[in-house]
Write a protein that holds these residues in place. Structure first.
Motif, mmCIF file in Angstrom:
data_model
loop_
_atom_site.group_PDB
_atom_site.id
_atom_site.type_symbol
_atom_site.label_atom_id
_atom_site.label_comp_id
_atom_site.label_asym_id
_atom_site.label_seq_id
_atom_site.Cartn_x
_atom_site.Cartn_y
_atom_site.Cartn_z
ATOM 1 N N LEU A 11 0.831 -1.208 0.000
ATOM 2 C CA LEU A 11 0.000 0.000 0.000
ATOM 3 C C LEU A 11 0.861 1.252 0.000
ATOM 4 O O LEU A 11 0.570 2.227 -0.696
ATOM 5 N N MET A 12 1.943 1.236 0.795
ATOM 6 C CA MET A 12 2.824 2.392 0.833
ATOM 7 C C MET A 12 3.483 2.587 -0.526
ATOM 8 O O MET A 12 3.627 3.714 -0.999
ATOM 9 N N ALA A 13 3.876 1.470 -1.153
ATOM 10 C CA ALA A 13 4.592 1.562 -2.425
ATOM 11 C C ALA A 13 3.718 2.181 -3.515
ATOM 12 O O ALA A 13 4.218 2.914 -4.370
ATOM 13 N N ILE A 14 2.402 1.901 -3.487
ATOM 14 C CA ILE A 14 1.569 2.510 -4.525
ATOM 15 C C ILE A 14 1.084 3.901 -4.105
ATOM 16 O O ILE A 14 0.217 4.481 -4.743
ATOM 17 N N GLY A 15 1.673 4.432 -3.040
ATOM 18 C CA GLY A 15 1.438 5.839 -2.715
ATOM 19 C C GLY A 15 0.179 6.109 -1.907
ATOM 20 O O GLY A 15 -0.291 7.241 -1.848
ATOM 21 N N MET A 16 -0.368 5.104 -1.287
ATOM 22 C CA MET A 16 -1.543 5.290 -0.426
ATOM 23 C C MET A 16 -1.177 6.233 0.720
ATOM 24 O O MET A 16 -0.105 6.093 1.306
ATOM 25 N N VAL A 18 -0.399 7.611 4.201
ATOM 26 C CA VAL A 18 0.111 6.825 5.316
ATOM 27 C C VAL A 18 -0.981 6.390 6.295
ATOM 28 O O VAL A 18 -1.020 5.234 6.722
ATOM 29 N N ALA A 329 12.894 5.484 3.359
ATOM 30 C CA ALA A 329 11.618 5.298 2.672
ATOM 31 C C ALA A 329 10.446 5.824 3.474
ATOM 32 O O ALA A 329 9.489 6.343 2.919
ATOM 33 N N ASP A 331 8.110 7.788 6.451
ATOM 34 C CA ASP A 331 7.876 9.062 7.093
ATOM 35 C C ASP A 331 8.196 8.958 8.586
ATOM 36 O O ASP A 331 7.973 7.917 9.206
ATOM 37 N N SER A 332 8.728 10.034 9.172
ATOM 38 C CA SER A 332 9.220 9.930 10.548
ATOM 39 C C SER A 332 8.103 9.636 11.565
ATOM 40 O O SER A 332 8.313 8.885 12.512
ATOM 41 N N THR A 333 6.914 10.205 11.355
ATOM 42 C CA THR A 333 5.807 9.939 12.292
ATOM 43 C C THR A 333 5.478 8.450 12.341
ATOM 44 O O THR A 333 5.320 7.866 13.412
ATOM 45 N N PRO A 373 15.432 9.001 -1.004
ATOM 46 C CA PRO A 373 14.546 9.355 -2.113
ATOM 47 C C PRO A 373 13.225 10.002 -1.684
ATOM 48 O O PRO A 373 12.490 10.440 -2.547
ATOM 49 N N SER A 374 12.937 10.043 -0.369
ATOM 50 C CA SER A 374 11.573 10.469 -0.044
ATOM 51 C C SER A 374 11.527 11.542 1.028
ATOM 52 O O SER A 374 10.529 11.684 1.701
ATOM 53 N N SER A 376 10.780 14.650 2.984
ATOM 54 C CA SER A 376 9.789 15.703 2.753
ATOM 55 C C SER A 376 10.395 17.097 2.933
ATOM 56 O O SER A 376 10.003 18.034 2.238
ATOM 57 N N PHE A 379 12.138 17.752 -0.359
ATOM 58 C CA PHE A 379 11.210 18.141 -1.426
ATOM 59 C C PHE A 379 10.739 19.577 -1.253
ATOM 60 O O PHE A 379 10.682 20.344 -2.216
#
Lengths: 427, 173
Positions: A11-16, A18, A329, A331-333, A373-374, A376, A379
């Motif tokens: 789910l994470m990989a297809i960008g769902m 969090v 990969a 997110d810190s939360t 690569p991710s 935030s 970005f």
């Protein structure tokens, strides 16, 4: 557990988003476990919110937004410019010092990085600083925000790992200042080599600096008052959070006179969305949290990861390395919410202080926000300053290496981290 | 416009909830300091908190602030990416739907249980989950419709793109 993990990763990989990836994979546990009523899953979502320490989150988020609306940023920027603008790589030094000062007001690294990219970024490029270098100094510098109190990440860690938030807040002070020193030294060396101009060639007079500090006294006093009131033991961090909101309102209306009702409304609106966004992830993680405990995942993962390793130092290093890689990969939360209940029992068992570990863990998972690569923060800064991710990544290497080196040193020097909290609260 | 009015009402409720929670905890702390503890005050704050979380999450959904991992999907061209987001959104809608049904059942079961030291029913807490999920689902459907209508301009369902100009800042911890 394997099913939950696989589903979560897919789910994470297809960008769902969090929150939903966490929620759906947690819910699968209730669907697939025989004899486990699904309504318990909903119950877990509701109970996550019924914890008093967690109320500190909305308070500090709101206080941060209110402080921003009441002209604190400009005052802190003036101090930073006067204090370090004359050094080699002046503007980059300013960015790093500003992050440290802002860390005492807001608890979010990305918000800090975005703010600095907007107000310092254009000046830096105009004065001939490399774009990638400027972006890297701003983005990695914002890491300091994550350890200086109040840090929302540390509140979450303390809540999930059942560790004293007051102690964590105090423990973050020295590592935060050390991080500032290390990053400033890195900037100094690079800027010297590339002959970047200084922001202001003249060294500041003591008087000018004193005036700037005096004008920002309410902002500078905030983290000090915060730490003192928690340290006294009279008030809990959540209560201090409510005081912080009232303090921010008082400073904005009475002292700086820059706050208007319209700005207050705006700050409340932003805070409501931010709270919803953070808290939805936390609420949804209630189900996975339950599953993790039920399936005894910490024990299983511990045996799997630490099979044959007996040296406590190596165990800690392996865990931190794992966090560093996972942080690339995730997110810190999410990392704090899902991994704290797994790792805190392990490190307590080998005799490490969870406060010490919390500071290291927070620094590492937040660092993930500054890297390819991710990240935030990466970005946000790259988009605002129009820098390519490649250029940023190359320029950020020395900064990230410096931070990693500092963290590695802190692993072996627990007394540096624990000195303040032990002095304030006793052992 | 009707939807805009609705979102203003939602914002007003959020602001009031946030102010009430702050006020309740602030007053409780002061009173406790002067040895007159008010237990109901903190209980009330906790109860309002879950409602704030849910309504705030709903706002964040329409602002497309709920972040996901973009490392892989960002390499997809626009249309496939929109389909992936639509797929995720439908999956999420199903999940939220289940939570709505289960949540109302649970709230019904909880109606006898009281909350903290107060005489309030715990169902006030539990109900926030199904109501919040229903509102989230509505916001998500709204985003899906908008994304479909704006597919010529590159709008996505829950990820902010250049087409969402005046969207607010992203916050992270």
């Amino acid at each position: 557990m394997a099913l939950i993990t696989v589903l979560f990763v897919v789910l994470m990989a297809i960008g769902m988003p969090v929150a939903f990836a966490t929620g759906i994979s947690g819910f699968i546990f209730f669907l697939t476990t025989p004899g486990m009523p699904m309504s318990i899953g909903v119950q877990k979502i509701a109970t996550m919110s019924q914890s008093f320490p967690l109320l500190a989150v909305p308070f500090f988020v709101l206080a941060g937004h209110l402080m921003n609306e009441s002209g604190i940023t400009n005052r802190l920027l003036r101090i930073s410019l006067l204090a370090v603008g004359w050094m080699s790589g002046g503007l980059a030094q300013v960015a790093i010092v500003l992050s440290t000062l802002m860390g005492g007001v807001s608890g979010s690294a990305v918000a800090d990085a975005a703010m600095e990219a907007r107000i310092l970024g254009p000046t830096m490029t105009a004065k001939g600083y490399g774009k990638g270098f400027s972006a890297a100094a701003i983005a990695v510098g914002s890491l300091i925000t994550a350890t200086i109190p109040p840090s929302i990440g540390l509140i979450l860690y303390g809540y999930v790992g059942n560790v004293s938030i007051g102690r964590l807040f105090l423990a973050g002070v020295i590592p935060g200042l050390l991080m500032m020193a290390v990053l400033m030294a890195t900037t100094y060396v690079i800027a010297k080599k590339r002959k970047y101009v200084v922001a202001d060639a003249e060294k500041p007079t003591f008087k000018a600096l004193a005036i700037a500090i005096w004008q920002a006294k309410w902002a500078l006093l905030f983290p000090v008052a915060l730490v003192l009131s928690i340290r006294g033991g009279v008030f809990t961090p959540s209560e201090v959070g409510a005081f912080a909101v009232v303090y921010a309102l008082a400073v904005g209306f009475l002292a700086h006179r820059e706050l208007t009702l319209e700005k207050v409304w705006k700050a409340f609106g932003h805070a409501a969305s931010d709270v919803g966004l953070i808290m939805l992830i936390i609420l949804m993680s209630g189900m996975v949290g339950f599953a993790v405990i039920y399936l005894q995942a910490p024990q299983q993962l511990a045996t799997l990861m630490l099979n044959g390793i007996t040296d406590p130092n190596i165990i800690v290093l392996v865990i931190l390395l794992f966090l560093l890689v996972a942080g690339l990969a995730l997110d810190s939360t999410v990392m704090v919410l899902l991994l704290t209940p797994i790792f805190v029992p392990i490190i307590t068992q080998i005799g490490m202080d969870p406060v010490h570990f919390g500071i290291l863990m927070m620094s590492i998972v937040t660092l993930g926000g500054m890297t390819w690569p991710s990240g935030s923060a990466m970005f946000a800064v790259c988009a605002l300053m129009d820098v390519t991710i490649e250029e940023y990544s190359i320029e950020s290497i020395p900064f990230i290496a410096a931070v990693c080196a500092l963290i590695a040193v802190l692993v072996f020097l627990p007394q540096v981290v624990l000195w303040l909290p032990n002095m304030a609260f006793g052992h | 416009m009707f939807l805009k009015r609705l979102s203003q009402i939602e914002l007003t409720i959020c602001v009031l909830l946030l102010a009430a929670i702050t006020g309740l905890v602030f007053v409780a702390a002061i009173m406790r300091f002067f040895a007159h503890p008010l237990t109901w005050s903190v209980d009330m704050a906790q109860l309002l908190f879950i409602w704030l979380c849910m309504l705030g999450a709903c706002r964040a959904m329409r602002e497309k602030s709920h972040l996901g991992m973009e490392v892989l999907v960002k390499y997809l061209p626009y249309m496939p990416r929109l389909w992936v987001e639509m797929f995720c959104a439908v999956l999420t809608l199903g999940f939220l739907g289940v939570l709505v049904v289960l949540g109302f059942q649970l709230a019904w079961m909880n109606r006898e249980r009281t909350f903290g030291d107060s005489s309030l029913s715990y169902a006030w807490v539990t109900t926030a989950v199904p109501v919040g999920c229903a509102l989230l689902a509505i916001s998500l459907i709204y985003n899906m419709v908008k994304a479909w209508q704006g597919r010529g301009r590159g709008v996505l369902v829950y990820t902010r793109t250049a087409a969402d100009k005046d969207a607010p800042e992203v916050l992270e911890l």
